[in-house]
Design a protein around this motif. Structure first.
Motif, mmCIF file in Angstrom:
data_model
loop_
_atom_site.group_PDB
_atom_site.id
_atom_site.type_symbol
_atom_site.label_atom_id
_atom_site.label_comp_id
_atom_site.label_asym_id
_atom_site.label_seq_id
_atom_site.Cartn_x
_atom_site.Cartn_y
_atom_site.Cartn_z
ATOM 1 N N THR A 21 0.890 -1.195 -0.081
ATOM 2 C CA THR A 21 -0.004 0.093 -0.048
ATOM 3 C C THR A 21 0.956 1.415 -0.119
ATOM 4 O O THR A 21 0.586 2.390 -0.864
ATOM 5 N N MET A 22 2.044 1.323 0.700
ATOM 6 C CA MET A 22 2.842 2.293 0.784
ATOM 7 C C MET A 22 3.635 2.593 -0.372
ATOM 8 O O MET A 22 3.785 3.738 -0.928
ATOM 9 N N ILE A 23 3.958 1.441 -1.104
ATOM 10 C CA ILE A 23 4.666 1.615 -2.284
ATOM 11 C C ILE A 23 3.868 2.156 -3.430
ATOM 12 O O ILE A 23 4.320 3.003 -4.071
ATOM 13 N N ARG A 24 2.688 1.802 -3.443
ATOM 14 C CA ARG A 24 1.536 2.309 -4.367
ATOM 15 C C ARG A 24 1.585 3.970 -4.344
ATOM 16 O O ARG A 24 1.465 4.681 -5.417
ATOM 17 N N ASN A 25 1.437 4.093 -3.202
ATOM 18 C CA ASN A 25 1.497 5.600 -2.864
ATOM 19 C C ASN A 25 2.580 6.403 -3.263
ATOM 20 O O ASN A 25 2.646 7.425 -3.969
ATOM 21 N N LEU A 26 3.629 5.680 -2.924
ATOM 22 C CA LEU A 26 4.961 6.203 -3.338
ATOM 23 C C LEU A 26 5.069 6.516 -5.082
ATOM 24 O O LEU A 26 5.616 7.583 -5.479
ATOM 25 N N ASP A 48 1.269 -9.300 -4.513
ATOM 26 C CA ASP A 48 1.547 -7.786 -4.558
ATOM 27 C C ASP A 48 2.077 -7.414 -6.078
ATOM 28 O O ASP A 48 1.649 -6.318 -6.255
ATOM 29 N N GLY A 49 2.964 -8.148 -6.864
ATOM 30 C CA GLY A 49 3.160 -7.563 -8.025
ATOM 31 C C GLY A 49 1.817 -7.682 -8.863
ATOM 32 O O GLY A 49 1.669 -6.851 -9.586
ATOM 33 N N GLY A 50 0.909 -8.692 -8.816
ATOM 34 C CA GLY A 50 -0.417 -8.542 -9.419
ATOM 35 C C GLY A 50 -1.070 -7.320 -9.090
ATOM 36 O O GLY A 50 -1.987 -6.870 -9.927
ATOM 37 N N LEU A 51 -1.019 -6.966 -7.995
ATOM 38 C CA LEU A 51 -1.568 -5.606 -7.521
ATOM 39 C C LEU A 51 -0.963 -4.419 -8.270
ATOM 40 O O LEU A 51 -1.622 -3.490 -8.435
ATOM 41 N N LEU A 52 0.188 -4.259 -8.044
ATOM 42 C CA LEU A 52 0.925 -3.204 -8.664
ATOM 43 C C LEU A 52 1.003 -3.357 -10.248
ATOM 44 O O LEU A 52 1.007 -2.156 -10.596
ATOM 45 N N LYS A 53 1.181 -4.341 -10.778
ATOM 46 C CA LYS A 53 1.527 -4.334 -12.298
ATOM 47 C C LYS A 53 -0.009 -4.063 -12.861
ATOM 48 O O LYS A 53 -0.833 -4.290 -12.283
ATOM 49 N N GLY A 54 0.143 -3.345 -13.768
ATOM 50 C CA GLY A 54 -1.048 -2.821 -14.732
ATOM 51 C C GLY A 54 -2.063 -1.905 -13.679
ATOM 52 O O GLY A 54 -3.193 -1.996 -13.896
ATOM 53 N N VAL A 130 13.423 0.972 5.478
ATOM 54 C CA VAL A 130 12.224 1.357 5.820
ATOM 55 C C VAL A 130 11.604 0.278 6.386
ATOM 56 O O VAL A 130 11.232 -0.619 5.527
ATOM 57 N N THR A 131 11.100 0.276 7.715
ATOM 58 C CA THR A 131 10.411 -0.845 8.288
ATOM 59 C C THR A 131 9.002 -0.435 8.464
ATOM 60 O O THR A 131 8.936 0.574 9.340
ATOM 61 N N VAL A 132 8.115 -1.183 8.020
ATOM 62 C CA VAL A 132 6.577 -0.811 8.157
ATOM 63 C C VAL A 132 6.252 -1.663 9.342
ATOM 64 O O VAL A 132 6.443 -2.826 9.372
ATOM 65 N N PHE A 215 -2.275 4.260 5.898
ATOM 66 C CA PHE A 215 -2.165 3.815 4.513
ATOM 67 C C PHE A 215 -0.807 4.263 4.010
ATOM 68 O O PHE A 215 -0.798 4.414 2.811
ATOM 69 N N GLY A 216 0.256 4.240 4.601
ATOM 70 C CA GLY A 216 1.513 4.619 4.143
ATOM 71 C C GLY A 216 1.789 5.861 3.488
ATOM 72 O O GLY A 216 2.605 5.910 2.600
ATOM 73 N N LYS A 217 0.881 6.870 3.797
ATOM 74 C CA LYS A 217 0.860 8.390 2.979
ATOM 75 C C LYS A 217 1.923 9.254 3.755
ATOM 76 O O LYS A 217 1.712 9.677 4.526
ATOM 77 N N LEU A 218 3.156 9.036 3.182
ATOM 78 C CA LEU A 218 4.251 9.765 3.531
ATOM 79 C C LEU A 218 4.845 10.514 2.431
ATOM 80 O O LEU A 218 4.583 9.802 1.204
ATOM 81 N N SER A 219 5.594 11.415 2.651
ATOM 82 C CA SER A 219 6.296 12.007 1.396
ATOM 83 C C SER A 219 7.213 11.257 0.650
ATOM 84 O O SER A 219 8.077 10.687 1.659
#
Ligand code: GTP
Length: 350
Positions: A21-26, A48-54, A130-132, A215-219
């Motif tokens: 989720t954080m990576i998607r935001n990034l 995770d790859g399936g969610l981020l790909k496409g 970075v540890t979530v 939801f990992g929302k950071l700059s």
């Protein structure tokens, strides 16, 4: 002369803490920066790859998302990670930044050590680890040993290791961190967050750099601008395993089990998800996630469970020619009853 070293951010954190989720935001906030993503998952299903790909995010081209699913990255560094990195670095269009999502069960230390391999060290530096952390789970005591129980057992068995595998891994991921994200703060109060901060800090002798998030929302400036060069500081980040076995024996993930359950179409997703909650509770499932085929719906359903918390949503249309399958990965401790869980999940889908 070589170009400047490419910064690489290692993102680690226990199963379901919110890394993807954080990576998607990034990626949504990449602002033209080319980010290559290396994703490692525990289990055979690349969710995770399936969610981020496409995913439709501009900064996230399919060829920049590399999945490493041959086991946990910390155990496959030489065979999998190093060749993947060298291939990435040999590309004519090198990325501006590399983000590595480790599996929720990975020890980050061996991965960071790999950045000292000669073919990598001259070209890449670890911007930071970075540890979530799932602050809600910590607040519920899910990573704490039941000390009374352990003490009772110790009376019987002097050689008993005091830490549970969950707690040990949790601490190793904390000890490796340059930045700790206390995620899921939407689920806890301010007082609970303070208690979580104290708990986490008590597990490291270094002063920890912690930030709360939801939801990992950071700059991206924060997440991708740590500038630490962690590969030069690995002596201060030792894991339990390294401290116990200074000789550097191989470690394994025998404490955990992962398997994929394939099911038929699921006509009633709401009731399916309700029934899954009982399966998770009855069998101590740590993590369950995957995709579901709902007949008559053009989109695929994502199911995500972290402990007893479960979410479901349609994420995208099934692609033309893509097989509409229901496949879920289940992760638990090693003694999890795989047969009983599979049959309970089949019953839930019927
Ligand atoms: N309430 C709440 N849910 C969150 C937050 N961040 C993530 N989640 C949910 O937690 C679940 C797991 O999130 P992921 O981002 O897939 O976690 P992960 O760390 O990538 O999981 P693994 O790769 O399986 O270890 C999903 O259902 C997310 O929607 C948060 O800050 N608050």
């Amino acid at each position: 002369m070589l170009d400047q070293k490419i910064p690489a951010t290692v993102i680690t954190g226990f199963l379901g803490s919110g890394k993807t989720t954080m990576i998607r935001n990034l990626l949504e906030n990449a602002n033209g920066k080319r980010i290559a993503l290396i994703i490692n998952e525990f289990g055979d299903l690349g969710v995770d790859g399936g969610l981020l790909k496409g995913c439709g995010i501009e900064a996230c081209r399919d060829e920049d998302v590399i999945e490493l699913n041959n086991g946990c990255i910390c155990c496959t560094v030489a065979d999998d990670f190093i060749p993947t990195m060298t291939k990435l670095l040999d590309r004519p269009d090198r990325p501006d930044h590399i983000v590595i999502e480790t599996s929720g069960l990975a020890l980050p230390q061996p991965l960071v050590a790999a950045f000292n391999w000669p073919e990598i060290k001259t070209q890449v530096t670890v911007d930071g680890v970075v540890t979530v952390i799932d602050a809600a789970a910590v607040s519920e005591g899910r990573f704490a040993d039941d000390h009374d129980k352990v003490d009772a057992q110790r009376v019987q068995d002097e050689s008993l290791d005091h830490d549970s595998p969950l707690e040990e891994l949790f601490e190793d991921q904390i000890r490796a961190a340059d930045l700790i994200i206390l995620n899921k703060t939407d689920l806890i109060s301010g007082a609970q967050l303070d208690a979580v901060k104290n708990d986490v800090q008590s597990r490291s002798i270094r002063a920890l750099n912690m930030v709360p998030a939801s939801f990992g929302k950071l700059s991206n400036q924060l997440l991708l601008g740590l500038g630490v060069g962690t590969e030069d500081d690995i002596a201060n980040r030792k894991s339990h395993h390294e401290m116990e076995h200074e000789a550097g024996e191989e470690h394994d993930h025998d404490e955990f089990e992962s398997f994929v359950v394939g099911l038929g179409p699921v006509a009633e997703p709401k009731s399916f998800v309700e029934k899954l909650k009982s399966v998770i509770a009855d069998h101590d499932v740590l993590r369950l996630k995957g995709f579901v085929n709902v007949p008559g719906k053009p989109m695929r359903l994502v199911v995500q469970a972290v402990g007893s918390r479960i979410e479901h949503y349609f994420d995208r249309s099934w692609h033309p020619g893509e097989e509409r399958q229901t496949r879920l990965v289940v992760i638990g401790l090693h003694d999890i009853d795989t047969a009983a869980i599979s049959s309970a999940m089949n019953a839930a889908a019927a």
